[in-house]
Write an enzyme that holds these catalytic residues in place. Structure first.
Site, PDB file in Angstrom:
ATOM      1  N   LYS A 206       0.856  -1.196   0.000  1.00 50.92           N
ATOM      2  CA  LYS A 206       0.000   0.000   0.000  1.00 50.92           C
ATOM      3  C   LYS A 206       0.882   1.232   0.000  1.00 50.92           C
ATOM      4  CE  LYS A 206      -3.999   1.511  -0.574  1.00 50.92           C
ATOM      5  NZ  LYS A 206      -4.687   1.166  -1.800  1.00 50.92           N
ATOM      6  N   SER A 409      -8.233  -0.005  -5.710  1.00 55.33           N
ATOM      7  CA  SER A 409      -8.610   0.360  -4.337  1.00 55.33           C
ATOM      8  C   SER A 409     -10.119   0.594  -4.243  1.00 55.33           C
ATOM      9  CB  SER A 409      -7.813   1.588  -3.878  1.00 55.33           C
ATOM     10  OG  SER A 409      -6.493   1.219  -3.571  1.00 55.33           O
TER      11      SER A 409
END
Length: 615
Positions: A206, A409
């Protein structure tokens, strides 16, 4: 006393006159502005109806291509011109362009297409492929396509490669430089400003928060990005090489070989492009005009070969009697996902949820295509949209997701309930991870002698940007982020028929390109928007239907001034003086903070892929 009252009365009297003057001036200005807009629209529509009996469709694209432009109508384009906007930042509708090319294929007045792409700035690869598909259909119908250009950038050349013949100026070049990601990292800047960045995240890959906690890319992010970047470039080379009937090695030699060829060619980039079969003929503008005139004829009035610009080529709407009552609604989720109503270039959770709800309650709508081209954003806004997609599915109306260049995402979060997901081989998706960011400025304020103190009923009440975050608050935030990640994993596991452990192994915030996403079971099919519509019709058992394009309507202020902010940070006159590499840096400085300026999730939780941009 009377003198005082006379003075007060005089002040009010003159104040009222000034207010009246301002009010009248504003109203007169607004009237003149609307009058100019009305005359401009009339002139535009008058002009659009005048074209030669036969000739070329001139695809003279200017600016960029996007799914849903914020200035896609003549009114908005005129508003942009009235305020002095730069046409280079014009946004063109992907689906409108494809519709025009497909209509021209069967239009007896159109004998061919001329691609004039000098002012075309680019688009994501799936969009270029979709336009290329329409160009191939046009060419296969027996109508020729000519590409003319002084030089070709990478995006321009991709479209030009679909032409029967490519012309290049003798002083021009075909610039194929590859693809790169360039993110700005400002950990040191934040430290110098004494800003405390509190990061809460889950996911090895991430990397959205890395710019705030690092001065360079992490090894994990570098490894993941290298995979999808190289596949994206391979897809580009494969498509273009096939169009030109040459090998990828001939199209793009390695750098040593390219330098050797250029040296042997005395630095002549145009003749090298011809020798390597990237173009078909070197010709000056007068020479190209002469050849186009021989094929399309001469327009004496406009002193040019017979042509109709794609900007003046309206596609008529079908008559009402031909419309089918059954509809496939197309809802767009394009841009960063934020809470509240839609804003230019962003997905408003409230707006998109309402559009999906309206489609659910519309009896004529039998299926929905959700077009996703988003890096994600707010968890709460994404969840609001996802629940409406789930409600559609529960209602028995099939939902098919059509992924554009980017559906990562939050873009993937809102896609999870869909019955079917179609992605391009070059779509960037996945990035299943979550993070939270809270900046506090206690050290910055302390450095200039400003301090915060007070009393509170609990540590949670102490959470403010002017103080260090209480440890209990930080622990709660991390627990909330971890819970959010588990929720994301479970949503994906349920929708993709996997275990949470299986999803976790391909998640951790990692970005996947479409072909890898298909192999990992994150999408169902590799295809384009047409394939998504076809699948929606199949699931709804529709033989005949019409497309109901659902788009948000901009406000007047957005119409007139929506393009100004693009130019406000760095004026064109200044930008034009910068060398090309510095212009790219300036562009990165303008666009990268865009999402962080709109982080409005009430829980400070975000599912966003900052590393998914490339150039």
């Amino acid at each position: 006393m009377q003198a005082l009252w006379r003075f007060i009365a005089s002040v009010f009297k003159w104040g009222w006159r000034i207010l009246n003057f301002i009010r009248n001036a504003v109203l007169n200005f607004a009237f003149i502005l609307f009058l100019l807009i009305g005359l401009g629209i009339y002139a535009q529509f008058q002009q659009s109806t005048i074209r030669p009996d036969t000739g070329a469709l001139l695809v003279n694209l200017s600016g960029t291509i996007v799914d849903t432009p914020s200035s896609d109508s003549k009114l908005r384009q005129l508003g942009q011109e009235l305020i002095g906007g730069n046409k280079d930042v014009q946004e063109n509708s992907l689906f409108e362009i494809v519709k025009q090319i497909r209509y021209a294929k069967d239009d007896p007045q159109i004998k061919g297409i001329v691609l004039s792409l000098n002012n075309f700035l680019g688009a994501d690869q799936p969009s270029l492929r979709y336009i290329g598909k329409a160009l191939k259909e046009f060419r296969d119908a027996g109508k020729p396509i000519y590409a003319i250009g002084d030089s070709y950038t990478q995006s321009q050349y991709f479209l030009a490669s679909f032409a029967n013949k490519i012309y290049l100026s003798p002083q021009g070049s075909v610039t194929l430089q590859g693809i790169a990601t360039n993110n700005l990292y400002y950990k040191s800047l934040l430290e110098k400003l004494k800003v405390t960045t509190n990061i809460f995240r889950v996911g090895t890959y991430k990397s959205a928060v890395e710019p705030m906690i690092r001065d360079d890319m992490s090894p994990e992010a570098r490894k993941a990005d290298s995979r999808w970047l190289n596949t994206l470039w391979s897809n580009y080379l494969t498509d273009v090489a096939a169009n030109r009937n040459i090998s990828t090695a001939e199209l793009y030699p390695d750098m040593d070989q390219l330098l050797k060829q250029l040296k042997a060619n005395d630095g002549d980039t145009a003749s090298l492009a011809l020798k390597n079969k990237l173009v078909d003929q070197l010709a000056s503008r007068p020479s190209v005009e002469k050849q186009m005139t021989e094929f399309f004829g001469w327009d004496e009035k406009n002193k040019n070969f017979n042509l109709t610009s794609i900007y003046n080529y309206p596609v008529p709407e079908p008559e009402n009697k031909d419309l089918e009552p059954s509809e496939i609604a197309v809802v767009f989720a394009v841009g960063a996902i934020v809470d509240g109503p839609e804003m230019p270039g962003m997905v408003g959770g409230d707006t998109t949820a309402k559009q999906l709800r309206d489609a659910r309650l519309n009896k004529n709508v039998k299926a929905i295509v959700l077009r996703v081209n988003s890096p994600g954003g707010s968890v709460s806004a994404s969840e609001l949209i996802r629940t409406e997609v789930q409600a559609l599915k529960d209602e028995g109306k099939p939902v098919v997701v059509s992924m554009g260049g980017l559906a990562a995402s939050g873009g993937y979060w809102i896609s999870t309930p869909a019955d079917y997901i179609v992605a391009s081989p070059s779509t960037l998706t996945g990035s299943i991870g979550i993070f939270g960011v809270i900046n506090t400025f206690e050290n910055s304020l302390g450095a200039i002698g400003v301090h915060t103190d007070g009393v509170s009923t609990s540590p949670l009440a102490e959470a403010t940007i002017t103080k260090a975050l209480p440890e209990q608050f930080s622990q709660m935030m991390q627990l909330t982020i971890e819970r959010g990640y588990k929720t994301f994993i479970n949503l994906v596991a349920k929708s993709r028929n996997k275990t949470p452990e299986q999803v976790d192994s391909i998640a951790q915030g990692r970005v996947w390109i479409g072909s890898d996403a298909k192999n990992n079971g994150l999408v169902d099919e590799l295809g384009d928007f047409d394939d998504a519509v076809k699948k929606a019709a199949e699931l709804a058992k529709l033989d005949k239907y019409q497309i109901n394009w659902i788009r948000g309507e901009p406000t007047l202020s957005e119409i007139l001034f929506g393009q100004v902010s693009v130019q406000s940070m760095l004026p064109d006159a200044v930008s034009a003086l910068l060398p090309a590499p510095l212009r790219q840096v300036a562009s990165d400085i303008q666009k990268q903070p865009g999402f962080f300026n709109n982080m409005n999730d009430p829980g400070h939780r975000y599912i966003y892929c900052l590393s998914c941009s490339y150039n």
